[in-house]
Design an enzyme around this catalytic site. Structure first.
Site, short mmCIF file in Angstrom:
data_model
loop_
_atom_site.label_atom_id
_atom_site.label_comp_id
_atom_site.label_asym_id
_atom_site.label_seq_id
_atom_site.Cartn_x
_atom_site.Cartn_y
_atom_site.Cartn_z
N LYS A 42 0.85 -1.20 0.00
CA LYS A 42 0.00 0.00 0.00
C LYS A 42 0.88 1.23 0.00
O LYS A 42 1.98 1.20 0.52
CB LYS A 42 -0.88 0.03 1.26
N ARG A 91 -19.02 -2.44 9.15
CA ARG A 91 -19.86 -1.34 8.67
C ARG A 91 -21.07 -1.83 7.89
O ARG A 91 -22.19 -1.52 8.20
CB ARG A 91 -19.04 -0.42 7.74
N SER A 129 -11.38 5.43 5.39
CA SER A 129 -10.25 6.33 5.16
C SER A 129 -10.12 6.66 3.68
O SER A 129 -9.82 7.80 3.30
CB SER A 129 -8.95 5.70 5.67
P1 ADP Z 1 -7.86 -1.96 6.75
O1 ADP Z 1 -9.09 -1.85 5.89
O2 ADP Z 1 -6.58 -1.70 6.03
O3 ADP Z 1 -7.85 -3.19 7.64
P2 ADP Z 1 -8.88 0.32 8.14
O4 ADP Z 1 -8.05 1.34 8.81
O5 ADP Z 1 -9.70 0.76 6.98
O6 ADP Z 1 -7.88 -0.80 7.80
O7 ADP Z 1 -9.89 -0.37 9.16
C1 ADP Z 1 -9.47 -0.98 10.35
C2 ADP Z 1 -10.65 -1.58 11.08
O8 ADP Z 1 -11.60 -0.56 11.37
C3 ADP Z 1 -11.45 -2.65 10.32
O9 ADP Z 1 -11.92 -3.59 11.26
C4 ADP Z 1 -12.60 -1.88 9.73
O10 ADP Z 1 -13.72 -2.69 9.48
C5 ADP Z 1 -12.87 -0.92 10.88
N1 ADP Z 1 -13.54 0.29 10.40
C6 ADP Z 1 -13.18 1.08 9.37
N2 ADP Z 1 -14.02 2.11 9.22
C7 ADP Z 1 -14.97 1.96 10.19
C8 ADP Z 1 -16.15 2.72 10.56
N3 ADP Z 1 -16.53 3.78 9.87
N4 ADP Z 1 -16.85 2.28 11.62
C9 ADP Z 1 -16.48 1.18 12.29
N5 ADP Z 1 -15.39 0.43 12.00
C10 ADP Z 1 -14.65 0.82 10.96
#
Ligand code: ADP
Length: 166
Positions: A42, A91, A129
Site C-alpha cells: 500500500k 460497517r 479512510s
Molecule cells: P484496513 O481496511 O486496512 O484493515 P482500516 O483502517 O480501513 O484498515 O480499518 C481498520 C478496522 O476498522 C477494520 O476492522 C474496519 O472494518 C474498521 N472500520 C473502518 N471504518 C470503520 C467505521 N466507519 N466504523 C467502524 N469500523 C470501521
C-alpha cells in the site's frame, strides 16, 4: 487473566468511526492494543510514524489503549504480545464478506485467537479512510469525520483546499 485485544488497521488516517470502535472496545477489554499495519503493497498518505503518533494522541484519554506498529501476519502479532482476541469493526454487508473470510483464515492459522466484531455506529457506518481521502482530494471538508489532529495533518499533507477562500 486480563483480556487483551488487538485492533488492527491501516488508519490512513484514523477517523471517528475507528475512534468509536476503540472507545467501545476498551470498555469490553482490559487492554486494547491498536496495531498500525505496515503494508509494503500500500502507499498510504501518512507514514507509519504519523499514523502511530496521531492514534497515540487521540487515544490518550482512554487509559487502557496502547498503539504499536506491526508488520506481517496479524495472528503472529497477537501471539507475540500475549493477546487473545482480535477486534474488528463491521460497517456494511460488504464488510461482512471480507471480514468473514479473514476471520476464518485467522482461525485456521491460530485456533486459539478469537475475532470479536463490533457493529459500526449508524452515523459512522459510511466512513472509510479511502473515501475521506477522495473527498479531501476534491477539496471537501473533513471536519465532521476526523479528530482535530488528523484533520490538521491531512490538510497539511494534501495542501490547501481548492476553491476555498481563506
Ligand atoms: P484496513 O481496511 O486496512 O484493515 P482500516 O483502517 O480501513 O484498515 O480499518 C481498520 C478496522 O476498522 C477494520 O476492522 C474496519 O472494518 C474498521 N472500520 C473502518 N471504518 C470503520 C467505521 N466507519 N466504523 C467502524 N469500523 C470501521
Amino acid at each position: 487473566m486480563p483480556r487483551v485485544a488487538v485492533y488492527t488497521g491501516t488508519f490512513d488516517p484514523v477517523h471517528l468511526g475507528h475512534l468509536d470502535i476503540i472507545e467501545r472496545g476498551c470498555r469490553v477489554f482490559d487492554r486494547l492494543v491498536v496495531a498500525v499495519g505496515i503494508n509494503p503493497d500500500k502507499s498510504p498518505l501518512l507514514t507509519v510514524d504519523e499514523r502511530v503518533s496521531l492514534l497515540r494522541e487521540v487515544t490518550a484519554p482512554f487509559g487502557n489503549v496502547e498503539v504499536m506498529p506491526f508488520s506481517g501476519l496479524a495472528v503472529h502479532f497477537v501471539r507475540e504480545i500475549n493477546a487473545t482476541c482480535m477486534l474488528r469493526g463491521l460497517r456494511t454487508t460488504s464488510d461482512m464478506e471480507y471480514e468473514f473470510t479473514m476471520s476464518l483464515a485467522n482461525m485456521t492459522l491460530d485456533s486459539e485467537i478469537e475475532t470479536v466484531f463490533l457493529m459500526a455506529k449508524d452515523i459512522y457506518s459510511h466512513l472509510s479512510s479511502s473515501l475521506l481521502k477522495q473527498i479531501a482530494s476534491f477539496g471537501g471538508d473533513l471536519a465532521k469525520f476526523l479528530p482535530v489532529p488528523a484533520l490538521e495533518l491531512v490538510r497539511t499533507k494534501m495542501g490547501p483546499r481548492p476553491g476555498k477562500k481563506t
